[in-house]
Design a protein around this motif. Structure first.
Motif, short mmCIF file in Angstrom:
data_model
loop_
_atom_site.label_atom_id
_atom_site.label_comp_id
_atom_site.label_asym_id
_atom_site.label_seq_id
_atom_site.Cartn_x
_atom_site.Cartn_y
_atom_site.Cartn_z
N ASP A 165 0.84 -1.22 -0.07
CA ASP A 165 -0.03 0.10 -0.12
C ASP A 165 0.83 1.18 0.07
N PRO A 166 0.75 2.09 -1.11
CA PRO A 166 1.56 3.40 -0.97
C PRO A 166 1.71 4.22 0.29
N ILE A 167 0.35 4.19 1.06
CA ILE A 167 0.65 5.01 2.33
C ILE A 167 1.66 4.43 3.39
N SER A 168 1.24 3.10 3.56
CA SER A 168 2.27 2.22 4.20
C SER A 168 3.72 2.38 3.99
N ILE A 169 3.77 2.20 2.79
CA ILE A 169 5.24 2.26 2.07
C ILE A 169 6.00 3.58 2.65
N ILE A 170 5.18 4.83 2.65
CA ILE A 170 5.77 6.08 2.80
C ILE A 170 5.90 6.08 4.40
N ASN A 200 0.61 14.96 4.18
CA ASN A 200 -0.11 14.47 3.13
C ASN A 200 -0.80 15.46 2.16
N LEU A 201 0.05 15.29 0.94
CA LEU A 201 -0.56 16.25 -0.09
C LEU A 201 -1.69 15.54 -0.92
N PHE A 202 -1.54 14.22 -1.00
CA PHE A 202 -2.74 13.50 -1.84
C PHE A 202 -2.47 12.02 -1.50
N SER A 203 -3.69 11.40 -1.48
CA SER A 203 -3.77 10.07 -1.06
C SER A 203 -4.95 9.52 -1.76
N GLY A 204 -5.33 8.59 -2.80
CA GLY A 204 -6.12 8.30 -3.54
C GLY A 204 -5.84 7.47 -4.87
N PHE A 205 -6.73 7.70 -5.92
CA PHE A 205 -6.20 6.75 -6.94
C PHE A 205 -6.08 8.01 -8.31
N GLU A 206 -5.16 7.69 -9.01
CA GLU A 206 -4.73 8.20 -10.34
C GLU A 206 -4.72 7.12 -11.48
N ASN A 207 -5.42 7.20 -12.46
CA ASN A 207 -5.73 6.34 -13.36
C ASN A 207 -5.96 4.97 -12.79
N ASN A 208 -6.79 4.99 -11.83
CA ASN A 208 -7.16 3.68 -11.12
C ASN A 208 -6.21 2.94 -10.54
N VAL A 256 0.94 10.85 -1.98
CA VAL A 256 2.00 12.05 -2.35
C VAL A 256 2.31 12.63 -1.02
N ARG A 257 3.42 12.76 -0.37
CA ARG A 257 3.70 13.33 0.90
C ARG A 257 5.07 14.07 0.78
N LEU A 258 4.80 15.13 1.56
CA LEU A 258 6.06 16.36 2.03
C LEU A 258 6.62 15.60 3.27
N ILE A 259 8.08 15.43 3.29
CA ILE A 259 8.67 15.16 4.56
C ILE A 259 9.89 16.07 4.73
N GLN A 260 9.97 16.53 6.04
CA GLN A 260 11.06 17.38 6.40
C GLN A 260 11.98 16.77 7.54
N GLU A 269 8.79 26.23 -4.17
CA GLU A 269 9.21 24.67 -4.58
C GLU A 269 8.45 23.77 -4.40
N VAL A 270 7.65 23.79 -3.40
CA VAL A 270 6.59 22.70 -3.18
C VAL A 270 5.62 22.54 -4.45
N ALA A 271 5.27 23.85 -4.68
CA ALA A 271 4.18 24.01 -5.90
C ALA A 271 4.99 23.34 -7.04
N ASN A 272 6.12 23.57 -7.52
CA ASN A 272 6.80 23.33 -8.73
C ASN A 272 7.10 21.99 -8.73
N TRP A 273 7.59 21.32 -7.55
CA TRP A 273 7.85 19.83 -7.55
C TRP A 273 6.49 19.14 -7.47
N SER A 274 5.37 19.65 -6.76
CA SER A 274 3.94 18.95 -6.79
C SER A 274 3.49 18.77 -8.26
N SER A 275 3.74 20.04 -9.16
CA SER A 275 3.23 20.11 -10.25
C SER A 275 3.86 18.97 -11.26
#
Length: 221
Positions: A103-108, A126-134, A139-143, A190-196
């Motif tokens: 599971d992606p969340i478990s791995i991160i 957490n920036l996004f957790s769900g389905f992309e193209n099923n 996606v997560r930001l870590i500091q 920078e966060v916005a550019n990387w996220s895009s």
């Protein structure tokens, strides 16, 4: 110069009687010893993956490391004005067969847990957790305030995708000066550019209608 066969070399220079006895023994052993029967070797057919990760590094970024062991595929890129020994920002593409059912969340979260042992403090969002193209995606930001190994602060943005053939991880990592909690030298831009950038990274499958490929020629890492 060719070498003589071992059996021939061993009898050269011996008296005739010894040669005859030696040849008789050799004939006896040859007639009484049954050749070993080898089992036929069946080679497993390689698994042909039809999934494709649609991704490419930013323009002019340079490849500094690549690995393809079958179970793991890895490519690391850095900006054109940085060097392999003294880079500040790195983009990595990873694909793992042994994590395909994860599971992606478990791995991160597992990665965050391991970082806690080497960082003075950890913040993650957490920036996004769900389905992309099923495909299950997160996606997560870590500091990391200070990494004990590099003695630098770290900012990373990770996208994890659970595919059917591989588990994919795409990550930006930036080394920054050591920082106190919530005071990292890292801008929202920078966060916005990387996220895009990560938003444009997607997984598809030519043979699966529910994972349709929108690009005819995706660029793979």
């Amino acid at each position: 110069m060719s070498r003589l066969p071992l059996a021939t070399a061993s009898v050269l220079g011996q008296p005739p009687r010894i040669i005859i006895i030696g040849l008789a023994l050799l004939i006896f052993v040859s007639c009484t010893t049954k050749p070993a029967i080898s089992e036929p070797q069946v080679e497993a057919e390689p698994v042909v993956a039809t999934e494709r990760l649609i991704a490419s590094p930013p323009k002019d970024w340079q490849l500094i490391y690549q690995l393809n062991s079958g179970d793991i595929r890895l490519s690391d890129f850095i900006p054109p004005d940085e060097t392999e020994k003294e880079w500040q920002t790195k983009l990595s593409f990873e694909a793992h067969t042994q994590l395909a059912d994860s599971d992606p969340i478990s791995i991160i979260m597992g990665e965050i847990k391991s970082k806690r042992g080497m960082c003075t403090h950890i913040d993650h969002f957490n920036l996004f957790s769900g389905f992309e193209n099923n495909y299950p995606t997160s996606v997560r930001l870590i500091q990391c305030g200070e990494n004990a190994h590099s003695q630098l602060g770290e900012i990373s943005l990770i996208k994890a995708i659970q595919g059917n053939d591989f588990f994919y991880i795409v990550r930006f990592l930036k080394n920054v000066p050591v920082f106190e909690k919530g005071k990292a030298e890292f801008t929202n831009e920078e966060v916005a550019n990387w996220s895009s950038f990560l938003k444009r990274v997607s997984l598809c499958d030519d043979d699966a209608a529910d994972h349709e490929c929108s690009s005819p020629e995706p660029v793979e890492p």
